[in-house]
Scaffold this motif. Structure first.
Motif, PDB file in Angstrom:
ATOM      1  N   UNK A  43     -28.866   4.466  18.023  1.00  0.00           N
ATOM      2  CA  UNK A  43     -29.233   3.363  18.895  1.00  0.00           C
ATOM      3  C   UNK A  43     -28.122   2.315  18.881  1.00  0.00           C
ATOM      4  N   UNK A  44     -28.022   1.591  19.966  1.00  0.00           N
ATOM      5  CA  UNK A  44     -26.973   0.590  20.140  1.00  0.00           C
ATOM      6  C   UNK A  44     -27.508  -0.788  19.786  1.00  0.00           C
ATOM      7  N   UNK A  45     -26.700  -1.569  19.082  1.00  0.00           N
ATOM      8  CA  UNK A  45     -27.029  -2.952  18.756  1.00  0.00           C
ATOM      9  C   UNK A  45     -25.853  -3.826  19.166  1.00  0.00           C
ATOM     10  N   UNK A  46     -26.143  -4.909  19.886  1.00  0.00           N
ATOM     11  CA  UNK A  46     -25.114  -5.864  20.254  1.00  0.00           C
ATOM     12  C   UNK A  46     -25.591  -7.277  19.936  1.00  0.00           C
ATOM     13  N   UNK A  47     -24.643  -8.175  19.740  1.00  0.00           N
ATOM     14  CA  UNK A  47     -24.932  -9.597  19.565  1.00  0.00           C
ATOM     15  C   UNK A  47     -23.673 -10.360  19.926  1.00  0.00           C
ATOM     16  N   UNK A  48     -23.848 -11.521  20.523  1.00  0.00           N
ATOM     17  CA  UNK A  48     -22.666 -12.310  20.857  1.00  0.00           C
ATOM     18  C   UNK A  48     -21.991 -12.852  19.607  1.00  0.00           C
ATOM     19  N   UNK A  49     -22.795 -13.011  18.527  1.00  0.00           N
ATOM     20  CA  UNK A  49     -22.214 -13.476  17.274  1.00  0.00           C
ATOM     21  C   UNK A  49     -23.120 -13.124  16.100  1.00  0.00           C
ATOM     22  N   UNK A  98     -24.204  -4.141   3.976  1.00  0.00           N
ATOM     23  CA  UNK A  98     -25.317  -4.934   3.458  1.00  0.00           C
ATOM     24  C   UNK A  98     -24.949  -6.406   3.543  1.00  0.00           C
ATOM     25  N   UNK A  99     -25.855  -7.216   4.079  1.00  0.00           N
ATOM     26  CA  UNK A  99     -25.645  -8.656   4.204  1.00  0.00           C
ATOM     27  C   UNK A  99     -26.851  -9.367   3.598  1.00  0.00           C
ATOM     28  N   UNK A 100     -26.601 -10.240   2.648  1.00  0.00           N
ATOM     29  CA  UNK A 100     -27.688 -10.924   1.956  1.00  0.00           C
ATOM     30  C   UNK A 100     -28.488 -11.812   2.895  1.00  0.00           C
ATOM     31  N   UNK A 101     -27.794 -12.564   3.747  1.00  0.00           N
ATOM     32  CA  UNK A 101     -28.455 -13.454   4.704  1.00  0.00           C
ATOM     33  C   UNK A 101     -27.635 -13.481   5.981  1.00  0.00           C
ATOM     34  N   UNK A 102     -28.281 -13.276   7.141  1.00  0.00           N
ATOM     35  CA  UNK A 102     -27.542 -13.174   8.402  1.00  0.00           C
ATOM     36  C   UNK A 102     -28.273 -13.881   9.532  1.00  0.00           C
ATOM     37  N   UNK A 103     -27.503 -14.386  10.497  1.00  0.00           N
ATOM     38  CA  UNK A 103     -28.034 -14.887  11.763  1.00  0.00           C
ATOM     39  C   UNK A 103     -27.314 -14.166  12.889  1.00  0.00           C
ATOM     40  N   UNK A 104     -28.055 -13.869  13.952  1.00  0.00           N
ATOM     41  CA  UNK A 104     -27.483 -13.182  15.112  1.00  0.00           C
ATOM     42  C   UNK A 104     -27.895 -13.904  16.380  1.00  0.00           C
ATOM     43  N   UNK A 105     -26.948 -14.047  17.287  1.00  0.00           N
ATOM     44  CA  UNK A 105     -27.187 -14.711  18.563  1.00  0.00           C
ATOM     45  C   UNK A 105     -27.259 -13.673  19.674  1.00  0.00           C
ATOM     46  N   UNK A 106     -28.297 -13.772  20.510  1.00  0.00           N
ATOM     47  CA  UNK A 106     -28.488 -12.875  21.652  1.00  0.00           C
ATOM     48  C   UNK A 106     -28.449 -11.412  21.217  1.00  0.00           C
ATOM     49  N   UNK A 132     -18.079 -13.119   9.719  1.00  0.00           N
ATOM     50  CA  UNK A 132     -18.419 -13.543  11.078  1.00  0.00           C
ATOM     51  C   UNK A 132     -17.862 -12.499  12.036  1.00  0.00           C
ATOM     52  N   UNK A 133     -18.705 -11.986  12.932  1.00  0.00           N
ATOM     53  CA  UNK A 133     -18.269 -11.020  13.932  1.00  0.00           C
ATOM     54  C   UNK A 133     -18.726 -11.501  15.299  1.00  0.00           C
ATOM     55  N   UNK A 134     -17.773 -11.784  16.171  1.00  0.00           N
ATOM     56  CA  UNK A 134     -18.071 -12.165  17.551  1.00  0.00           C
ATOM     57  C   UNK A 134     -18.046 -10.907  18.426  1.00  0.00           C
ATOM     58  N   UNK A 135     -18.882 -10.890  19.450  1.00  0.00           N
ATOM     59  CA  UNK A 135     -18.960  -9.754  20.378  1.00  0.00           C
ATOM     60  C   UNK A 135     -19.233  -8.453  19.627  1.00  0.00           C
TER      61      UNK A 135
END
Length: 222
Positions: free
Chosen positions: A70-76, A111-119, A192-195
């Protein structure tokens, strides 16, 4: 295996499917080459300037995967406590999606302990239609704790703080997860990963909050 991404580190320089056997004996004979590939995956990615993600056997998901990517995308994506190493995910026995893989998929564990994702957008191709999920498009972002993803591809523009490359996976400390001894890995204080764009086979999280969640069928995916 993964698509290219542009990686930078604030602390300095950043750095297929396995063949299947037709019998149980042949599959057992191919375990060692698969394990060798697992150990080499993150090293190859680091040399190519890539960051990718998850696992099985080494740590990985504690369930049999469907074998449907499956595909996952996020602007950030912004994360604190980041780790990465390679491994294998297993499908259920005699899965119709196994094809010539022997029921295993070579992946990279992130693995990421704490994450936020936009869009955030997630889609899976069901053949003729896509199951589409979106969230975090408003003022409130998607949040996750103890997030892991099993990926075969990842692209985006990435930056790390205090990155360490070449760790033994069994000694990782940043996300509270340890991989198998002798496996190449990397970790960082922050990522941090954009796009962001990923091809995943599994995702797990301790807590996953999806504000503005929408689930629907769509002619197109993410």
């Amino acid at each position: 295996m993964a698509s290219s991404s542009n990686l930078t580190s604030s602390s300095g320089e950043n750095s297929g499917h396995p063949e299947s056997g037709s019998t149980g004996v042949e599959r057992r004979g191919r375990v060692r080459p698969r394990r060798a590939a697992v150990m080499a995956v993150p090293a190859t990615l680091a040399a190519a300037g890539l960051a990718v993600l998850t696992a099985q056997g080494a740590l990985g998901v504690q369930f049999a995967i469907s074998g449907m990517p499956f595909t996952v995308t996020a602007t950030e994506l912004n994360g604190t406590g980041f780790e990465q190493f390679g491994a294998l995910d297993n499908m259920a026995e005699d899965s119709p999606n196994a094809g010539d893989t022997g029921g295993q998929v070579l992946v990279v564990t992130s693995a990421i302990k704490s994450a936020t994702l936009t869009k955030l957008c997630q889609s899976v191709d069901l053949g003729g239609t896509n199951l589409l999920i979106t969230a975090g498009s408003g003022a409130t972002k998607v949040t996750a704790t103890d997030l892991t993803t099993d990926s075969t591809e990842l692209s985006g523009d990435a930056a790390f703080r205090n990155i360490e490359i070449g760790n033994d996976a069994s000694t990782l400390t940043k996300a509270g997860v340890q991989g198998p001894k002798g496996v190449f890995s990397q970790q960082a204080d922050t990522v941090r990963i954009a796009n962001l764009r990923q091809t995943n086979y599994a995702t797990t999280a301790g807590v996953f909050k999806l504000p503005g969640l929408k689930l629907r069928f769509s002619e197109s995916g993410c």
